[in-house]
Write an enzyme that holds these catalytic residues in place. Structure first.
Site, mmCIF file in Angstrom:
data_model
loop_
_atom_site.group_PDB
_atom_site.id
_atom_site.type_symbol
_atom_site.label_atom_id
_atom_site.label_comp_id
_atom_site.label_asym_id
_atom_site.label_seq_id
_atom_site.Cartn_x
_atom_site.Cartn_y
_atom_site.Cartn_z
ATOM 1 C CE1 TYR A 168 95.112 -38.855 91.338
ATOM 2 C CE2 TYR A 168 97.439 -38.332 91.048
ATOM 3 C CZ TYR A 168 96.124 -37.921 91.189
ATOM 4 O OH TYR A 168 95.818 -36.578 91.163
ATOM 5 C CE LYS A 172 94.167 -37.597 87.904
ATOM 6 N NZ LYS A 172 92.832 -37.169 87.398
#
Length: 308
Positions: A168, A172
């Site tokens: 993640y 991001k």
């Protein structure tokens, strides 16, 4: 005089991950302001499995019931073909795409040493590669029309890091690079690209203790995304944070730095406190690639000139 309402009449938007949480709030707000919306969502569980096409359709039904226009789409952002199909749905239905909001996401936790490669790739495929797939598909039509607004989604977990979220966090953080380049390439074509860094209590917060959180509904973030998606938005290549009612600009910065004509390892160690000093912070902005090089060259030339 009341402030004129910022509307989207005649505009067409694609919202990925638009069936729940933040994406649903974005889709409903844009539709309320006159935008035609493609609500894209696989309808899967938080890990991204178990698709349910009724999730996107339920948001479409809400929009239509309120007098708006919307269509559901269940193609995946995780493949180039899916990305193209999502954008094509807007072109087929309304002949244009003015706004792209990439919000689709999944979560698969795991420490670096333990995370399976399948779980690693699954998150990158949806968040990061998914962003590229839909941006690439939308970019040509937007540039040809000399208009477009793109909103990508990052996270404090990517920009600052968070344990057991390497897939993640990498995804991001990677959004920053895509944002900058899309903003630069879109600049001469009226296409603006920015990043929202949202904080809201959605199903992504599953398993967290939120008992002490202040109000953090997705509806607090939606107006910020609405502004980034609007024709009046005057910024591009930026990151805007929105959490618990606070809105702020986030950015990459540099210290002034230290110049020497030659360096040894020992010199670098000795200079570390000086080049870590945050007294003067440089914010180069969208054209930072060129400005960083120019600033470094200018410092070298100045120090060389003084030495002579």
């Amino acid at each position: 005089m009341p402030t004129p309402e910022l509307r989207f009449d005649g505009r067409v938007a694609v919202v990925t991950g638009g069936g729940r949480g933040l994406g649903r709030s974005y889709a409903l707000l844009l539709a309320e302001r006159g935008c035609k919306v493609v609500v894209n969502d696989l309808g899967g569980a938080i890990r991204g499995d178990g698709p349910d096409t009724s999730v996107a359709q339920s948001v479409v039904d809400e929009i239509v019931a309120a007098g708006g226009e919307a269509i559901a789409n269940a193609d995946t952002v995780a493949t180039p073909e899916g990305g193209r199909a999502i954008v094509q749905a807007a072109l087929d239905a309304w002949g244009r795409i003015d706004v792209l909001i990439h919000n689709a996401g999944n979560v698969r936790y795991g420490a670096i040493r333990d995370l399976s490669y399948d779980d690693f790739r699954s998150v990158l495929d949806v968040h990061l590669l998914g962003a590229f797939h839909v941006v690439q598909a939308a970019f040509g039509p937007m540039c040809d029309a000399n208009y477009g607004r793109i909103v990508l989604t990052s996270s404090v977990g990517g920009l600052y890091g968070n344990a057991t979220c390497v897939n993640y966090g990498m995804s991001k953080a990677g959004m920053l690079g895509l944002n900058n380049i899309a903003a630069l390439e879109g600049e001469e074509h009226g296409v603006r690209c920015n990043v929202i860094v949202p904080g809201a209590v959605t199903r992504m917060a599953e398993g967290l203790d939120i008992s002490q959180y202040p109000p953090m509904e997705p509806e607090l973030v939606a107006p910020v995304v609405g502004w980034l998606a609007h024709e009046s938005c005057d910024v591009t290549g930026e990151m805007i944070a929105s959490m618990a009612g606070r809105v702020a600009r986030m950015f990459v910065a540099e210290t002034r730095g230290v110049y020497r004509p030659r360096w040894t390892i020992e010199d670098v160690a000795a200079a570390s406190p000086a080049f870590h000093e945050k007294g003067e912070v440089l914010d180069f902005g969208l054209h930072g690639h060129v400005d960083h090089i120019g600033y470094s060259f200018a410092m070298a030339r100045s120090e060389i000139a003084e030495a002579h």
